[in-house]
Design a protein around this motif. Structure first.
Motif, PDB file in Angstrom:
ATOM      1  N   VAL A   1      75.162  74.801 -29.862  1.00  0.00           N
ATOM      2  CA  VAL A   1      74.895  73.369 -29.635  1.00  0.00           C
ATOM      3  C   VAL A   1      76.202  72.571 -29.634  1.00  0.00           C
ATOM      4  CG1 VAL A   1      73.781  71.301 -30.596  1.00  0.00           C
ATOM      5  CG2 VAL A   1      72.540  73.472 -30.551  1.00  0.00           C
ATOM      6  N   PHE A   2      77.122  72.899 -30.554  1.00  0.00           N
ATOM      7  CA  PHE A   2      78.424  72.212 -30.586  1.00  0.00           C
ATOM      8  C   PHE A   2      79.195  72.425 -29.283  1.00  0.00           C
ATOM      9  CE2 PHE A   2      78.466  72.527 -35.482  1.00  0.00           C
ATOM     10  CZ  PHE A   2      77.991  71.226 -35.616  1.00  0.00           C
TER      11      PHE A   2
ATOM     12  N   THR B   1      80.598  59.732 -39.214  1.00  0.00           N
ATOM     13  CA  THR B   1      79.531  58.831 -38.748  1.00  0.00           C
ATOM     14  C   THR B   1      79.250  59.024 -37.265  1.00  0.00           C
ATOM     15  OG1 THR B   1      81.188  57.098 -38.509  1.00  0.00           O
ATOM     16  CG2 THR B   1      79.836  57.012 -40.476  1.00  0.00           C
ATOM     17  N   LYS B   2      80.298  59.416 -36.504  1.00  0.00           N
ATOM     18  CA  LYS B   2      80.114  59.660 -35.074  1.00  0.00           C
ATOM     19  C   LYS B   2      79.063  60.738 -34.828  1.00  0.00           C
ATOM     20  CE  LYS B   2      84.198  58.850 -32.464  1.00  0.00           C
ATOM     21  NZ  LYS B   2      85.317  58.657 -33.342  1.00  0.00           N
ATOM     22  N   MET B   3      79.137  61.799 -35.623  1.00  0.00           N
ATOM     23  CA  MET B   3      78.278  62.956 -35.392  1.00  0.00           C
ATOM     24  C   MET B   3      77.017  62.927 -36.257  1.00  0.00           C
ATOM     25  SD  MET B   3      81.228  65.891 -35.144  1.00  0.00           S
ATOM     26  CE  MET B   3      80.177  67.199 -34.506  1.00  0.00           C
ATOM     27  N   ALA B   4      77.011  62.067 -37.282  1.00  0.00           N
ATOM     28  CA  ALA B   4      75.926  62.093 -38.269  1.00  0.00           C
ATOM     29  C   ALA B   4      74.550  61.793 -37.671  1.00  0.00           C
ATOM     30  CB  ALA B   4      76.227  61.130 -39.400  1.00  0.00           C
ATOM     31  N   SER B   5      74.540  60.967 -36.617  1.00  0.00           N
ATOM     32  CA  SER B   5      73.240  60.625 -36.029  1.00  0.00           C
ATOM     33  C   SER B   5      72.657  61.795 -35.231  1.00  0.00           C
ATOM     34  CB  SER B   5      73.366  59.387 -35.141  1.00  0.00           C
ATOM     35  OG  SER B   5      74.385  59.611 -34.189  1.00  0.00           O
ATOM     36  N   ASP B   6      73.517  62.741 -34.833  1.00  0.00           N
ATOM     37  CA  ASP B   6      73.056  63.855 -33.997  1.00  0.00           C
ATOM     38  C   ASP B   6      72.834  65.164 -34.756  1.00  0.00           C
ATOM     39  OD1 ASP B   6      73.174  62.297 -31.675  1.00  0.00           O
ATOM     40  OD2 ASP B   6      75.315  62.683 -31.464  1.00  0.00           O
ATOM     41  N   TYR B   7      73.465  65.285 -35.933  1.00  0.00           N
ATOM     42  CA  TYR B   7      73.418  66.575 -36.646  1.00  0.00           C
ATOM     43  C   TYR B   7      73.037  66.388 -38.109  1.00  0.00           C
ATOM     44  CZ  TYR B   7      76.237  67.645 -32.554  1.00  0.00           C
ATOM     45  OH  TYR B   7      76.692  67.751 -31.266  1.00  0.00           O
ATOM     46  N   THR B   8      72.500  67.459 -38.685  1.00  0.00           N
ATOM     47  CA  THR B   8      72.124  67.426 -40.103  1.00  0.00           C
ATOM     48  C   THR B   8      73.372  67.596 -40.965  1.00  0.00           C
ATOM     49  OG1 THR B   8      71.831  69.813 -40.207  1.00  0.00           O
ATOM     50  CG2 THR B   8      69.900  68.517 -39.556  1.00  0.00           C
TER      51      THR B   8
ATOM     52  N   GLU C   1      77.664  73.088 -26.275  1.00  0.00           N
ATOM     53  CA  GLU C   1      76.905  72.333 -25.262  1.00  0.00           C
ATOM     54  C   GLU C   1      77.221  70.839 -25.332  1.00  0.00           C
ATOM     55  OE1 GLU C   1      72.812  73.317 -25.989  1.00  0.00           O
ATOM     56  OE2 GLU C   1      73.041  75.354 -25.207  1.00  0.00           O
ATOM     57  N   ASP C   2      77.395  70.329 -26.561  1.00  0.00           N
ATOM     58  CA  ASP C   2      77.660  68.896 -26.760  1.00  0.00           C
ATOM     59  C   ASP C   2      79.141  68.545 -26.630  1.00  0.00           C
ATOM     60  OD1 ASP C   2      74.974  68.640 -27.159  1.00  0.00           O
ATOM     61  OD2 ASP C   2      75.075  68.363 -29.330  1.00  0.00           O
ATOM     62  N   LYS C   3      79.955  69.547 -26.275  1.00  0.00           N
ATOM     63  CA  LYS C   3      81.390  69.350 -26.014  1.00  0.00           C
ATOM     64  C   LYS C   3      82.179  68.890 -27.238  1.00  0.00           C
ATOM     65  CE  LYS C   3      80.961  68.422 -21.051  1.00  0.00           C
ATOM     66  NZ  LYS C   3      79.574  68.161 -20.723  1.00  0.00           N
ATOM     67  N   TRP C   4      81.842  69.449 -28.408  1.00  0.00           N
ATOM     68  CA  TRP C   4      82.695  69.272 -29.589  1.00  0.00           C
ATOM     69  C   TRP C   4      83.583  70.504 -29.761  1.00  0.00           C
ATOM     70  CZ3 TRP C   4      83.124  64.535 -31.068  1.00  0.00           C
ATOM     71  CH2 TRP C   4      82.036  63.654 -30.972  1.00  0.00           C
TER      72      TRP C   4
END
Length: 237
Positions: free
Chosen positions: A149-150, A92-99, A152-155
């Motif tokens: 992108v991962f 859910t943490k990442m779901a709003s940002d990624y498909t 850049e987004d620091k994952w």
């Protein structure tokens, strides 16, 4: 509890806002922000009271299921801070940002990294997964872009075509990783944080971060495991 009773000042609020907008903040930078917020708000500043300052914020965040968490960079052992939402899972943490397909690629990348011996996965191995995704197949070019992108987004962190979990990811997802990878995920025997890049004792199986290995054995004439006292057979970094 003094922290619970302490009032949340504008300095605390400003510090929290900066940390949330940063995603992750290195320790020396957090100390600068702490000082700046106290001086701007004209409240007492003490250079060695950052952890107390943060625990005051955390006591007010508790009812919101949020927390500022401290973590250690596996690369150099330096402290970092991130705001963690305790009510959310990794998905859910990442779901709003990624498909859905991007999340599936991330989960499969995470599998490769955590199940590897050294805490890294090569870009070749990750890209080979792209056309085996259940959601739908992803072209390698597209997968390369998603990995970028991962990072850049620091994952994720990337070095010479090898990927590992970014410090932000480890701080935010520690509980998720420990419960979903119970057989392989371990905490560092020295700092007790989740260890992805680590050395493991061949005798008793405890793990230690590379910076913690360096620090621990620096003072010892002969490297012996802190738990079982057997000779530490890995090369000291």
């Amino acid at each position: 509890n003094a922290a619970m009773a302490a009032q949340m000042t504008n300095a605390h609020r400003r510090f929290l806002q900066v940390l949330m907008s940063n995603g992750i903040t290195e320790g020396s930078e957090a100390r600068k922000i702490h000082r700046h917020c106290c001086e701007t708000d004209k409240v007492h500043y003490a250079h060695d009271k950052l952890d107390d300052f943060i625990s005051t914020i955390n006591s007010h965040l508790q009812p919101l299921f949020m927390q500022i968490r401290k973590g250690i960079s596996e690369d150099d052992g330096r402290a970092h801070y991130a705001v963690v939402n305790l009510a959310e899972t990794e998905v859910t943490k990442m779901a709003s940002d990624y498909t859905e397909i991007e999340l599936e690629l991330f989960r499969k990348t995470m599998d490769l990294i955590i199940l590897s011996e050294n805490g890294f996965a090569s870009s070749t191995d990750i890209l080979n997964l792209a056309d085996q995704l259940k959601t739908k197949k992803m072209k390698k070019k597209e997968a390369e872009q998603v990995l970028k992108v991962f990072v850049e987004d620091k994952w994720l962190s990337e070095k010479n075509g090898e990927y590992t979990l970014h410090t932000r990811c480890i701080i935010e997802m520690e509980q998720y990783i420990l419960s979903n990878y119970q057989d392989v995920a371990r905490k560092c025997n020295i700092c007790h944080s989740l260890a992805i890049q680590s050395q493991v004792c061949e005798s008793c199986g405890i793990g230690m971060h590379l910076p913690c290995v360096r620090k621990y054995f620096r003072a010892q004439t002969e490297p012996r495991c802190p738990k079982c006292n057997e000779f530490w057979s890995c090369d000291i970094p």
